[in-house]
Design a protein around this motif. Structure first.
Motif, mmCIF file in Angstrom:
data_model
loop_
_atom_site.group_PDB
_atom_site.id
_atom_site.type_symbol
_atom_site.label_atom_id
_atom_site.label_comp_id
_atom_site.label_asym_id
_atom_site.label_seq_id
_atom_site.Cartn_x
_atom_site.Cartn_y
_atom_site.Cartn_z
ATOM 1 N N SER A 118 19.485 24.729 -1.543
ATOM 2 C CA SER A 118 19.318 26.000 -2.266
ATOM 3 C C SER A 118 17.887 26.139 -2.771
ATOM 4 O O SER A 118 17.364 27.252 -2.856
ATOM 5 C CB SER A 118 20.333 26.130 -3.396
ATOM 6 N N VAL A 119 17.247 25.022 -3.092
ATOM 7 C CA VAL A 119 15.842 25.057 -3.512
ATOM 8 C C VAL A 119 14.945 25.396 -2.315
ATOM 9 O O VAL A 119 14.017 26.206 -2.420
ATOM 10 C CB VAL A 119 15.427 23.711 -4.155
ATOM 11 N N GLU A 120 15.251 24.801 -1.176
ATOM 12 C CA GLU A 120 14.491 25.123 0.041
ATOM 13 C C GLU A 120 14.603 26.619 0.336
ATOM 14 O O GLU A 120 13.636 27.281 0.715
ATOM 15 C CB GLU A 120 15.039 24.343 1.254
ATOM 16 N N GLY A 147 9.405 17.324 -13.241
ATOM 17 C CA GLY A 147 10.552 18.068 -12.714
ATOM 18 C C GLY A 147 11.247 17.316 -11.590
ATOM 19 O O GLY A 147 10.736 16.327 -11.054
ATOM 20 N N TYR A 148 12.430 17.804 -11.258
ATOM 21 C CA TYR A 148 13.165 17.278 -10.105
ATOM 22 C C TYR A 148 13.910 18.425 -9.443
ATOM 23 O O TYR A 148 14.622 19.184 -10.109
ATOM 24 C CB TYR A 148 14.181 16.193 -10.518
ATOM 25 N N HIS A 149 13.748 18.582 -8.128
ATOM 26 C CA HIS A 149 14.401 19.688 -7.432
ATOM 27 C C HIS A 149 15.152 19.262 -6.181
ATOM 28 O O HIS A 149 15.603 20.114 -5.419
ATOM 29 C CB HIS A 149 13.374 20.780 -7.103
ATOM 30 N N GLY A 150 15.272 17.967 -5.936
ATOM 31 C CA GLY A 150 16.066 17.523 -4.796
ATOM 32 C C GLY A 150 15.303 16.537 -3.931
ATOM 33 O O GLY A 150 14.123 16.244 -4.161
ATOM 34 N N CYS A 214 10.887 25.949 -12.001
ATOM 35 C CA CYS A 214 11.128 24.917 -13.015
ATOM 36 C C CYS A 214 12.617 24.753 -13.270
ATOM 37 O O CYS A 214 13.424 25.592 -12.875
ATOM 38 C CB CYS A 214 10.425 25.255 -14.323
ATOM 39 N N GLU A 215 12.945 23.653 -13.917
ATOM 40 C CA GLU A 215 14.278 23.448 -14.470
ATOM 41 C C GLU A 215 14.196 23.997 -15.895
ATOM 42 O O GLU A 215 13.521 23.400 -16.732
ATOM 43 C CB GLU A 215 14.609 21.963 -14.545
ATOM 44 N N PRO A 216 14.848 25.104 -16.202
ATOM 45 C CA PRO A 216 14.672 25.705 -17.516
ATOM 46 C C PRO A 216 15.240 24.851 -18.651
ATOM 47 O O PRO A 216 16.353 24.340 -18.535
ATOM 48 C CB PRO A 216 15.418 27.035 -17.409
ATOM 49 N N GLU A 250 18.798 25.910 -11.979
ATOM 50 C CA GLU A 250 19.847 25.629 -12.987
ATOM 51 C C GLU A 250 20.904 24.681 -12.409
ATOM 52 O O GLU A 250 22.026 24.625 -12.915
ATOM 53 C CB GLU A 250 20.509 26.943 -13.427
ATOM 54 N N ILE A 251 20.542 23.953 -11.358
ATOM 55 C CA ILE A 251 21.526 23.112 -10.675
ATOM 56 C C ILE A 251 22.120 22.060 -11.616
ATOM 57 O O ILE A 251 23.321 21.812 -11.603
ATOM 58 C CB ILE A 251 20.900 22.477 -9.413
ATOM 59 N N ALA A 252 21.268 21.450 -12.448
ATOM 60 C CA ALA A 252 21.769 20.445 -13.399
ATOM 61 C C ALA A 252 22.194 21.086 -14.711
ATOM 62 O O ALA A 252 23.221 20.736 -15.286
ATOM 63 C CB ALA A 252 20.696 19.390 -13.665
ATOM 64 N N ALA A 253 21.391 22.033 -15.193
ATOM 65 C CA ALA A 253 21.571 22.531 -16.561
ATOM 66 C C ALA A 253 22.600 23.653 -16.660
ATOM 67 O O ALA A 253 23.099 23.938 -17.742
ATOM 68 C CB ALA A 253 20.233 23.017 -17.106
HETATM 69 C C1 LIG Z 1 20.682 17.417 -8.350
HETATM 70 C C2 LIG Z 1 19.615 18.444 -8.417
HETATM 71 C C3 LIG Z 1 19.117 19.050 -7.257
HETATM 72 C C4 LIG Z 1 19.554 18.633 -5.874
HETATM 73 O O1 LIG Z 1 20.884 18.893 -5.628
HETATM 74 P P1 LIG Z 1 21.633 18.106 -4.435
HETATM 75 O O2 LIG Z 1 22.968 18.753 -4.383
HETATM 76 O O3 LIG Z 1 21.649 16.669 -4.833
HETATM 77 O O4 LIG Z 1 20.825 18.326 -3.204
HETATM 78 C C5 LIG Z 1 18.167 20.044 -7.396
HETATM 79 N N1 LIG Z 1 17.717 20.419 -8.612
HETATM 80 C C6 LIG Z 1 18.176 19.859 -9.741
HETATM 81 C C7 LIG Z 1 17.664 20.338 -11.063
HETATM 82 C C8 LIG Z 1 19.122 18.837 -9.693
HETATM 83 O O5 LIG Z 1 19.548 18.243 -10.819
#
Ligand SMILES: *Cc1c(COP(=O)(O)O)cnc(C)c1O
Length: 440
Positions: A118-120, A147-150, A214-216, A250-253
């Motif tokens: 989804s980030v890609e 940050g972390y996006h995958g 960003c991760e908000p 917002e994948i984590a948050a």
């Molecule tokens: C886990 C995570 C991802 C990646 O998701 P996957 O389903 O593991 O590919 C991307 N962004 C954030 C903020 C995450 O915490």
């Protein structure tokens, strides 16, 4: 015939790769057979409490009957069909529900197989958008350190450059990075100078930047850090000033993890593109989504080549969509903000005393996230044996011993998690780890 547990584990040890692990000298793993509520049941019958929601996705507890039934029902009708040339009711219904939850106007939805994808997709949307507007040089992003996006190449390239960038330097695209938002912690007075680095970087490269990502509020997998929502407001102003898109991951948050449905709700502003995943299916099947506005979708469609260029094989898989609908039913059916507030209060009270431990440098709690930062991590084996004594499963990384429990975890279980973290945080520091170590 099923192999015995020792045989199965022996095969795993010599043939299977696990996340962030050596395939030749892998760390120990448990053989999980079943799961329910907050509990993972091992082959020998031992139950472990999942204090990290299996990497933050199991929001409603494991194997929630409402979700497993929805998957079963869907599997009897249509397990999969290609999304090129077909559509189906689970995708349509889930998109409708997501559009009701995402910020106003972000109702144009792309289904992705995982958060990284989804980030890609968000990245490609931003680049195609700028291309369509006549800015082909705006083909890089501006991201934040910490940050972390995958883990896919495109997502890794947006994650903290001190992580895996060096190792994969030849593979990953180059983006721009601003300082981590460490100078503007959440719950402190807003510090305007914390925004200088991103402003300067963006202004210096405005002709090359398609979007800011960003991760908000909550930088999760790399920094375990909460920062001030004013930072997001400033980002919105800056992006608007320069015609640059704003992407919130917002994948984590998301889904109440930090309290409100979306972490960025604290800022009162909205992004142009939002990525959601993890708890979307309540941790039952892999599914993520990228949502944007009709305006951006239209601009992309009007530009060359008149289409959005992404299409995974399993796009909008019906089983995953059915799980997503059922998960959103559960979110709609009870007050998650209240249950997260209850978890937050308990974590705050329970973890605060750990600040006085010699190896502990900080304790941070927001929503259903409790973080104990240590000066140097205890030995992994020691942590493991201490938490297992409590029947708790945690997976510390770097200097962080943390919990992100299922959002429905009862008070008694939160109490046990706190006790396990307290014992782990009281362990003596282990031998120094190489400074170049990765985040897992
Ligand atoms: C886990 C995570 C991802 C990646 O998701 P996957 O389903 O593991 O590919 C991307 N962004 C954030 C903020 C995450 O915490």
């Amino acid at each position: 015939m099923e192999s015995s547990a020792p045989d199965a584990l022996a095969y795993d040890r010599s043939h299977l790769w696990h996340p962030y692990a050596s395939p030749l000298n892998p760390p120990p793993v448990f053989l999980a057979e079943r799961a329910h509520d907050t509990q993972i049941v091992l082959a020998d019958g031992t139950e472990l409490t999942d204090a990290v929601s299996s990497w933050w996705c199991v929001a409603h507890g494991h194997n929630h009957p409402h979700i497993t039934k929805a998957i079963q029902r869907q599997s009897e009708a249509l397990s999969h069909v290609m999304f090129g040339g077909f559509t189906h009711r689970p995708a349509i219904e889930l998109a409708r529900r997501i559009a009701q939850l995402t910020p106003e106007g972000l109702d144009s939805i792309f289904f992705a197989d995982s958060g990284s994808i989804s980030v890609e997709v968000a990245t490609k949307m931003a680049v195609q958008y700028q291309y369509a507007l006549g800015y082909p040089n705006r083909n890089r992003l501006l991201a934040l350190r910490g940050g972390y996006h995958g883990d896919t190449a495109g997502a890794m390239a947006l994650s903290d450059p001190d992580g895996m960038h060096k190792l994969f330097a030849g593979l990953i695209p180059r983006h721009f990075f601003a300082d981590a938002p460490t100078q503007c912690p959440l719950r402190s007075e807003w510090n305007e100078s914390a925004f200088d680095s991103i402003r300067t970087t963006l202004e210096a490269h405005r002709d090359e930047i398609a979007a800011v990502i960003c991760e908000p509020v909550f930088q999760a997998a790399n920094a375990m850090w909460f920062y001030h929502p004013n930072y997001l407001r400033r980002m919105r102003e800056l992006c608007d000033e320069h015609g640059i898109l704003l992407i919130f991951d917002e994948i984590a948050a998301g889904f109440y993890r930090t309290g409100p449905l979306w972490a960025h709700a604290r800022s009162g502003i909205s992004p142009d593109i939002i990525c959601i995943g993890k708890a979307l299916t309540g941790g039952h099947l892999t599914l993520a989504a990228t949502a944007t506005s009709h305006r951006i979708a239209k601009t992309i469609s009007n530009g060359f080549p008149g289409a959005f260029m992404h299409g995974p094989t399993y796009m909008a898989n019906p089983l995953a969509c059915a799980a997503g609908i059922a998960s959103l039913d559960l979110f709609a059916g009870s007050d998650y903000t209240a249950s997260v507030r209850r978890i937050e209060q308990q974590l705050q009270t329970g973890l605060a005393p750990l600040r006085s431990l010699p190896n502990v440098t900080a304790v941070r709690v927001l929503g259903a996230v409790g973080i104990v930062e240590v000066a140097s991590p205890p030995r992994a084996e020691d942590v493991r044996s201490v938490i297992l004594d409590h029947g708790i499963w945690l997976r510390p990384f770097g200097n962080f011993i943390y919990t992100m429990p299922p959002l429905v975890t009862p008070p008694e279980t939160i109490g046990k998690i706190i006790a396990a973290i307290a014992d782990a945080a009281a362990l003596p520091p282990g031998p120094p780890v190489p400074a170049d170590g990765f985040h897992e």
